[in-house]
Design an enzyme around this catalytic site. Sequence first.
Site, short mmCIF file in Angstrom:
data_model
loop_
_atom_site.label_atom_id
_atom_site.label_comp_id
_atom_site.label_asym_id
_atom_site.label_seq_id
_atom_site.Cartn_x
_atom_site.Cartn_y
_atom_site.Cartn_z
N ASP A 119 0.85 -1.19 0.00
CA ASP A 119 0.00 0.00 0.00
C ASP A 119 0.89 1.25 0.00
O ASP A 119 1.83 1.36 0.80
CB ASP A 119 -0.88 -0.04 1.26
CG ASP A 119 -1.94 1.04 1.27
OD1 ASP A 119 -2.44 1.39 0.18
OD2 ASP A 119 -2.29 1.50 2.37
N GLY B 239 -7.54 8.74 7.20
CA GLY B 239 -7.65 9.13 8.61
C GLY B 239 -9.07 9.29 9.09
O GLY B 239 -10.03 8.93 8.41
N HIS C 179 -9.28 5.03 -2.17
CA HIS C 179 -8.57 5.10 -0.88
C HIS C 179 -9.37 5.95 0.10
O HIS C 179 -10.33 6.63 -0.28
CB HIS C 179 -7.19 5.75 -1.08
CG HIS C 179 -6.19 4.83 -1.70
ND1 HIS C 179 -5.07 4.39 -1.04
CD2 HIS C 179 -6.15 4.25 -2.93
CE1 HIS C 179 -4.38 3.60 -1.84
NE2 HIS C 179 -5.01 3.49 -3.00
N GLY C 180 -8.96 5.93 1.35
CA GLY C 180 -9.61 6.78 2.35
C GLY C 180 -11.08 6.42 2.51
O GLY C 180 -11.92 7.29 2.70
P1 13P Z 1 -8.70 5.09 5.62
O1 13P Z 1 -7.82 6.04 6.38
O2 13P Z 1 -9.98 5.72 5.26
O3 13P Z 1 -8.87 3.80 6.32
O4 13P Z 1 -7.95 4.78 4.23
C1 13P Z 1 -6.99 3.76 4.18
C2 13P Z 1 -6.26 3.74 2.89
O5 13P Z 1 -6.58 4.41 1.93
C3 13P Z 1 -5.10 2.84 2.81
O6 13P Z 1 -4.44 2.97 1.59
O1 G3H Z 2 -3.13 5.17 3.55
C1 G3H Z 2 -2.35 4.99 4.49
C2 G3H Z 2 -2.52 3.79 5.29
O2 G3H Z 2 -3.56 3.95 6.21
C3 G3H Z 2 -1.23 3.36 5.91
O3 G3H Z 2 -0.88 4.10 7.04
O4 G3H Z 2 1.62 4.31 6.94
O5 G3H Z 2 0.38 4.54 9.11
O6 G3H Z 2 0.61 2.31 7.99
P1 G3H Z 2 0.51 3.80 7.80
ZN ZN Z 3 -4.54 5.01 0.88
#
Ligand code: 13P
Ligand code: G3H
Ligand code: ZN
Length: 304
Positions: free
Chosen positions: A78, A176, A206-207
């Site tokens: 990711d 977040g 994402h998000g």
């Molecule tokens: P969230 O912060 O909404 O869980 O998004 C996670 C994400 O996009 C990981 O790549």
């Molecule tokens: O999009 C980001 C993910 O939530 C990963 O977050 O780098 O704190 O593991 P992290």
């Molecule tokens: Zn993401």
Amino acid sequence: MLQEKMLKNAMKNNYIVPAFNFANFEILRGIIDASIELKSPIILQVSESAMNYFTDDLLSGIIQGIRKIKHPISIHLDHGKSFEVVKRAIKLGFDSVMIDGSILSYSDNVKLTKKVVKYAHSRGIFVEGELGVLSVADDDALKSNNARFTNPEQAKEFVALTGVDSLAVSIGTNHGVNKYIGEAKIHYDILRKIEKEIPNIPIVLHGASLVEPKYVETINSYGGKIEKAIGNLNLLKNAYKTHISKINMDTDFRLAVTASTRKYLSVHPEKYNPRDYGKDNINSVIECAKFRITKICHSQNKVK
Ligand code: 13P
Ligand code: G3H
Ligand code: ZN
């Protein structure tokens, strides 16, 4: 390529493959248990900081263990930000990688993504790229929305120039707990234009965490202090009918285990074995994952 099969099937049959990050063992266990019970395909995501937390040797052992489970589980990098971290993930045995050049200039994003695609494809690895900027809710990019949303025509060019297999887009969500300042809105109008430009490319959102109030309220009523939590609960109900074929959620699982831990230790002050509240964490993750699989992704019973 496992993820290619998963996403193309999801796009064709109107469902979404859940892509859940695991930040610790309890989250990993809960996600796997829920996806097996509901017969849902699943993408397990690891960020670079999660890789560092687990360490490469232990993570490669976890991946070998996951391979023994008879269930379609794809392991995905990711937000890989560099060529080096992509190489590291592929060496560890990941099925697919994301190269996130979204904060670079367009031409540097194209250059880096193209280089990753060439390297990854020659090894049978699926690549997700990103165009448009997702950000945390209080930063400058969010204040000038137009600059950060994905441009549909540019998306077509980006896919053609880089050869990515799927595309993460920016249409309103953010990472977040606080996803929106101002109006909470996902721009499905922009998504529709992107779909027209790249009709065969699975779209990644994402998000996507829902940030359900029940987790935030539990955390705050047991001593936490999470402010301005605004999620996607009512905004993603129909996302499965679009070309969004992979949905990324991480924050929700972090909230679920934090709520579980805070409450458990407060209600059972005599407990000190981490496996006691760990079991409660796993159950909370299972419930959290099942809700998202059935109510947002509609990916249950898609594994024959
Ligand atoms: P969230 O912060 O909404 O869980 O998004 C996670 C994400 O996009 C990981 O790549
Ligand atoms: O999009 C980001 C993910 O939530 C990963 O977050 O780098 O704190 O593991 P992290
Ligand atoms: Zn993401």
